[in-house]
Structure formats: structure tokens, C-alpha cells
Design an enzyme around this catalytic site. Sequence first.
Site, short mmCIF file in Angstrom:
data_model
loop_
_atom_site.label_atom_id
_atom_site.label_comp_id
_atom_site.label_asym_id
_atom_site.label_seq_id
_atom_site.Cartn_x
_atom_site.Cartn_y
_atom_site.Cartn_z
N ARG A 134 11.13 -1.82 11.47
CA ARG A 134 10.13 -1.40 12.46
C ARG A 134 9.95 -2.47 13.55
O ARG A 134 9.91 -3.65 13.25
CB ARG A 134 8.78 -1.17 11.76
CG ARG A 134 8.71 0.14 11.03
CD ARG A 134 7.53 0.22 10.10
NE ARG A 134 6.28 -0.31 10.63
CZ ARG A 134 5.14 -0.31 9.94
NH1 ARG A 134 5.10 0.18 8.71
NH2 ARG A 134 4.04 -0.79 10.46
N ARG A 161 -0.75 -8.95 13.48
CA ARG A 161 -1.28 -7.86 12.64
C ARG A 161 -2.06 -8.44 11.46
O ARG A 161 -3.07 -7.87 11.04
CB ARG A 161 -0.13 -6.96 12.15
CG ARG A 161 0.40 -6.06 13.27
CD ARG A 161 1.73 -5.43 12.91
NE ARG A 161 1.67 -4.56 11.76
CZ ARG A 161 2.71 -4.30 10.97
NH1 ARG A 161 3.89 -4.85 11.21
NH2 ARG A 161 2.56 -3.51 9.95
N LYS A 217 0.84 -1.21 0.00
CA LYS A 217 0.00 0.00 0.00
C LYS A 217 0.87 1.26 0.00
O LYS A 217 0.59 2.20 -0.72
CB LYS A 217 -0.93 0.06 1.23
CG LYS A 217 -1.92 -1.07 1.35
CD LYS A 217 -2.88 -0.86 2.50
CE LYS A 217 -2.23 -0.82 3.88
NZ LYS A 217 -1.57 -2.08 4.29
N ARG A 255 -9.61 1.29 8.92
CA ARG A 255 -9.21 -0.09 9.24
C ARG A 255 -10.30 -0.83 10.01
O ARG A 255 -10.11 -1.99 10.36
CB ARG A 255 -7.96 -0.04 10.10
CG ARG A 255 -6.69 -0.47 9.34
CD ARG A 255 -5.58 -0.30 10.29
NE ARG A 255 -4.38 -1.01 10.09
CZ ARG A 255 -3.27 -0.46 9.59
NH1 ARG A 255 -3.28 0.76 9.11
NH2 ARG A 255 -2.17 -1.15 9.55
N ARG A 260 11.56 -5.77 5.01
CA ARG A 260 11.20 -4.36 4.88
C ARG A 260 12.09 -3.47 5.76
O ARG A 260 12.33 -3.78 6.92
CB ARG A 260 9.73 -4.20 5.30
CG ARG A 260 9.25 -2.77 5.28
CD ARG A 260 7.78 -2.70 5.06
NE ARG A 260 6.99 -3.06 6.24
CZ ARG A 260 5.66 -2.97 6.27
NH1 ARG A 260 4.99 -2.60 5.20
NH2 ARG A 260 5.01 -3.30 7.36
P1 AMP Z 1 0.77 0.59 9.33
O1 AMP Z 1 2.02 1.36 9.13
O2 AMP Z 1 -0.35 1.07 8.47
O3 AMP Z 1 1.00 -0.90 9.21
O4 AMP Z 1 0.31 0.87 10.83
C1 AMP Z 1 1.14 0.55 11.93
C2 AMP Z 1 0.31 0.50 13.20
O5 AMP Z 1 -0.29 1.79 13.43
C3 AMP Z 1 -0.86 -0.47 13.16
O6 AMP Z 1 -0.48 -1.78 13.48
C4 AMP Z 1 -1.77 0.17 14.24
O7 AMP Z 1 -1.27 -0.10 15.54
C5 AMP Z 1 -1.59 1.65 13.98
N1 AMP Z 1 -2.56 2.15 12.98
C6 AMP Z 1 -2.29 2.68 11.75
N2 AMP Z 1 -3.41 3.05 11.13
C7 AMP Z 1 -4.43 2.74 11.96
C8 AMP Z 1 -5.83 2.85 11.88
N3 AMP Z 1 -6.45 3.36 10.80
N4 AMP Z 1 -6.57 2.43 12.94
C9 AMP Z 1 -5.99 1.93 14.04
N5 AMP Z 1 -4.68 1.77 14.18
C10 AMP Z 1 -3.88 2.18 13.15
#
Ligand code: AMP
Length: 216
Positions: free
Chosen positions: A160, A171, A13, A88, A127
Site C-alpha cells: 500500500r 499514521r 486488526k 478512530r 505487509r
Molecule cells: P487502515 O486500512 O485502517 O489503516 O486505513 C487506511 C486509511 O484510511 C487511514 O490512514 C485513513 O486515511 C483512512 N481511514 C480508515 N478508517 C478511517 C476512519 N475510521 N476515520 C478516518 N479515516 C479512516
Amino acid sequence: MYVILLGPPGVGKGTQGVLLAEGLGWERLVTGDLLRQARAEGTDLGRETQRFMDAGELVPDNVVIGMVKERLAALPGGTGVVFDGFPRTSAQASGLSMMLTALGMKIDQVVVLEAEDASLVQRIAGRRSCPSCGAVFNVVLAPPVEDGVCDKDGSALQHRTDDAPDTVQHRLDVYRTQTTPVIDYYEASRATVHHVDGEQGVDDVQTAVVSALSIA
Ligand code: AMP
């Protein structure tokens, strides 16, 4: 115009969001990046949300919805937006619809990138992200020119903490249980939902996304 990129962690994404937004001159609204930035800056929001992120759990809906509302309000009218990592949950999707209705806008199209868990786990293991500009690399599939260094701004790349194998599996489970209902939400609404095979190479996914959206 508002487009949502949906899909499990590691599906691409971020990569596709950058290509799409750069190609169209649109903004990217990436909730994961906003949360990581808040954490790096040591803000209250960053401190409140850290434990959810480290555990691979979703940050509470009201916190994320508030953050997106603030970000959207700061954009000049008429700005095209690619949403990445938001919504999400179904509650976030309906929160977004309410925000956009108040602006006389709506979500136009949704792209769901899809891949098998085994490929996602493998991709996430390789990554590496830039803590300053958010650029994402992969040690095998898309390495930086210099090992461990961001091509864009020269920062040291990081793996990360929530990309650790145990957290990744959680996740992926969270995506399957809490985020896939968002696809049903948009399929039941008037937005057009496109499904794209995210197992392909970056260029092929990009071609498929652009042709699905028919906007570039
Ligand atoms: P990502 O980089 O999109 O994989 O997001 C990393 C982490 O940020 C996720 O595992 C959640 O803990 C938090 N996070 C990001 N976007 C959201 C969202 N829309 N709703 C809730 N938690 C989020």
C-alpha cells in the site's frame, strides 16, 4: 452483538478481524477497505478521500460516519459485526453510539490490540495486501504460498502507498493522538474493554482475543 477491534496500524486488526468474523459467522465492517474500494471504483467518495489516505491523515468524521451508517443499514437485523478501523476519533465513537441507540443496540465489547512502534514499523514494511479481496500477508511473518500472489484469489499483491515508511510514522502519531482517546471513551462507557498483547504470534493473539470476549 457488536465488537470493536482497536489498535495502531500494523498490529493485526485485519488478520484477527477475519479470524473472528469467520469463526462466528459475523460481518466485518472495515472502513479502510471501504475507502480503498471506493477509490478503486473511482467514486466521488473515493476521489474526495484519496488525499487524506495518501498523507496518512484521517478522513473527515462526517464522511466516515455517513459511510458506516449506510453499511450498517444494509445489514440484515441481528447480524453480529466486528468493526475494524472504526471508530478512530471520539467524535466517530459518539456518532456510532447514536446510530446504535437508534437501532436499540450498543457496543458490547472492545478489544485493544497493543504493540510497540518498532514492531509495527517492521511489520508494515513487510505487509502485502490483495487489492481484490483485502487479504493481508507479510513477506516474513505470513508469506503467501506463491511470492507476490494472493492465496485466495490469485491477484497480484500490493504494498500500500500509505505503508511507505514516512507515512507510517505519521499514521502511528495520528493513532496516538487522535485514536487513543477512543479507548478512554469506551472505558468511561458501559462497554467492556480488553487489552491484548499484539506482539504475540497470530494464533496466540487469536486465542487471547477469543478468550477475552468469551463468545466462541
Ligand atoms: P487502515 O486500512 O485502517 O489503516 O486505513 C487506511 C486509511 O484510511 C487511514 O490512514 C485513513 O486515511 C483512512 N481511514 C480508515 N478508517 C478511517 C476512519 N475510521 N476515520 C478516518 N479515516 C479512516
